[in-house]
Motif scaffolding. Structure first.
Motif, PDB file in Angstrom:
ATOM      1  N   LYS A   1      12.719  -5.715 -13.798  1.00  0.00           N
ATOM      2  CA  LYS A   1      11.497  -6.139 -12.767  1.00  0.00           C
ATOM      3  C   LYS A   1      11.958  -5.539 -11.455  1.00  0.00           C
ATOM      4  O   LYS A   1      10.887  -4.861 -10.718  1.00  0.00           O
ATOM      5  N   HIS A   2      13.400  -5.381 -11.322  1.00  0.00           N
ATOM      6  CA  HIS A   2      13.514  -4.956 -10.061  1.00  0.00           C
ATOM      7  C   HIS A   2      13.350  -3.279  -9.804  1.00  0.00           C
ATOM      8  O   HIS A   2      13.375  -2.896  -8.839  1.00  0.00           O
ATOM      9  N   LYS A   3      12.878  -2.719 -10.877  1.00  0.00           N
ATOM     10  CA  LYS A   3      12.631  -1.134 -11.059  1.00  0.00           C
ATOM     11  C   LYS A   3      11.107  -1.071 -10.851  1.00  0.00           C
ATOM     12  O   LYS A   3      10.976   0.166 -11.049  1.00  0.00           O
ATOM     13  N   ALA A   4      10.382  -1.995 -10.983  1.00  0.00           N
ATOM     14  CA  ALA A   4       9.031  -1.722 -11.029  1.00  0.00           C
ATOM     15  C   ALA A   4       8.386  -0.959  -9.918  1.00  0.00           C
ATOM     16  O   ALA A   4       8.763  -1.042  -8.710  1.00  0.00           O
ATOM     17  N   VAL A   5       7.412  -0.477 -10.233  1.00  0.00           N
ATOM     18  CA  VAL A   5       6.876   0.222  -8.906  1.00  0.00           C
ATOM     19  C   VAL A   5       5.418  -0.503  -8.737  1.00  0.00           C
ATOM     20  O   VAL A   5       4.837  -1.294  -9.554  1.00  0.00           O
ATOM     21  N   LYS A   6       4.859  -0.483  -7.411  1.00  0.00           N
ATOM     22  CA  LYS A   6       3.702  -1.020  -7.063  1.00  0.00           C
ATOM     23  C   LYS A   6       2.468  -0.253  -7.877  1.00  0.00           C
ATOM     24  O   LYS A   6       2.326   0.795  -8.228  1.00  0.00           O
ATOM     25  N   THR A   7       1.564  -1.350  -8.619  1.00  0.00           N
ATOM     26  CA  THR A   7       0.660  -0.935  -9.346  1.00  0.00           C
ATOM     27  C   THR A   7      -0.646  -1.484  -8.955  1.00  0.00           C
ATOM     28  O   THR A   7      -1.584  -1.430  -9.778  1.00  0.00           O
ATOM     29  N   ALA A   8      -0.935  -1.862  -7.868  1.00  0.00           N
ATOM     30  CA  ALA A   8      -2.098  -2.594  -7.426  1.00  0.00           C
ATOM     31  C   ALA A   8      -3.332  -1.530  -7.677  1.00  0.00           C
ATOM     32  O   ALA A   8      -4.259  -1.971  -8.124  1.00  0.00           O
ATOM     33  N   LEU A   9      -3.087  -0.353  -7.312  1.00  0.00           N
ATOM     34  CA  LEU A   9      -3.970   0.675  -7.567  1.00  0.00           C
ATOM     35  C   LEU A   9      -4.532   0.871  -9.028  1.00  0.00           C
ATOM     36  O   LEU A   9      -5.699   1.005  -9.628  1.00  0.00           O
ATOM     37  N   ILE A  10      -3.436   0.824  -9.716  1.00  0.00           N
ATOM     38  CA  ILE A  10      -3.372   0.961 -11.292  1.00  0.00           C
ATOM     39  C   ILE A  10      -4.278   0.009 -11.988  1.00  0.00           C
ATOM     40  O   ILE A  10      -4.874   0.297 -12.779  1.00  0.00           O
ATOM     41  N   THR A  11      -3.743  -1.214 -11.760  1.00  0.00           N
ATOM     42  CA  THR A  11      -4.200  -2.136 -12.824  1.00  0.00           C
ATOM     43  C   THR A  11      -5.769  -2.564 -12.428  1.00  0.00           C
ATOM     44  O   THR A  11      -6.487  -3.091 -13.069  1.00  0.00           O
TER      45      THR A  11
END
Ligand SMILES: [Zn+2]
Length: 142
Positions: free
Chosen positions: A130-140
């Motif tokens: 989880k701590h390696k996740a990137v922001k994906t607001a745009l993606i989702t």
């Protein structure tokens, strides 16, 4: 060494001809996979810029939606392999776009974490990293 001579040295260093940065030739080996989750298709794209400056997304050539940059090592599953595409979608929703993940080894150094093979594994994976996740607001929103 006294201060003035140190200053003088520093100044000289500044005037020294710096070696020209090497002209980088980015060949097709720097092509990145851009995958569209909707079309279940991926295209390799190469840009005349540093790989780190590659865009995160591009327009899907098929549906004109968003195709995501999954990096150089992404191997797209078959279009018919909906289980695999589902897993990918799940990973993306949780901030994993095939970015390289390194973890500290117990002895020393880092190792590269392998991406999960199945959706079930992906569920553990997104919790564990989880701590390696990137922001994906745009993606989702795609
Ligand atoms: Zn598409």
């Amino acid at each position: 060494m006294d201060k003035p001579s140190r200053m003088e040295l520093r100044r000289k260093t500044g005037f020294r001809d710096l070696p020209k940065p090497q002209e980088k030739v980015l060949g097709p080996e720097y092509a990145m996979s851009f995958a569209c989750l909707k079309c279940k298709a991926s295209n390799m794209r190469h840009f005349d810029k540093d790989p780190c400056d590659y865009p995160d997304t591009m327009e899907c050539p098929i549906c004109k939606g968003v195709a995501l940059n999954f990096g150089r090592h992404f191997k797209p599953p078959k279009k018919s392999d909906s289980a695999q595409w589902k897993k990918i979608e799940y990973l993306v929703e949780h901030g994993f776009v095939f970015q390289t993940i390194y973890e500290l080894r117990e002895d020393s150094g880092y190792y590269k974490v392998s991406y999960p093979i199945t959706l079930a594994e992906a569920k553990d994976f997104v919790i564990k990293y989880k701590h390696k996740a990137v922001k994906t607001a745009l993606i989702t929103s795609a």
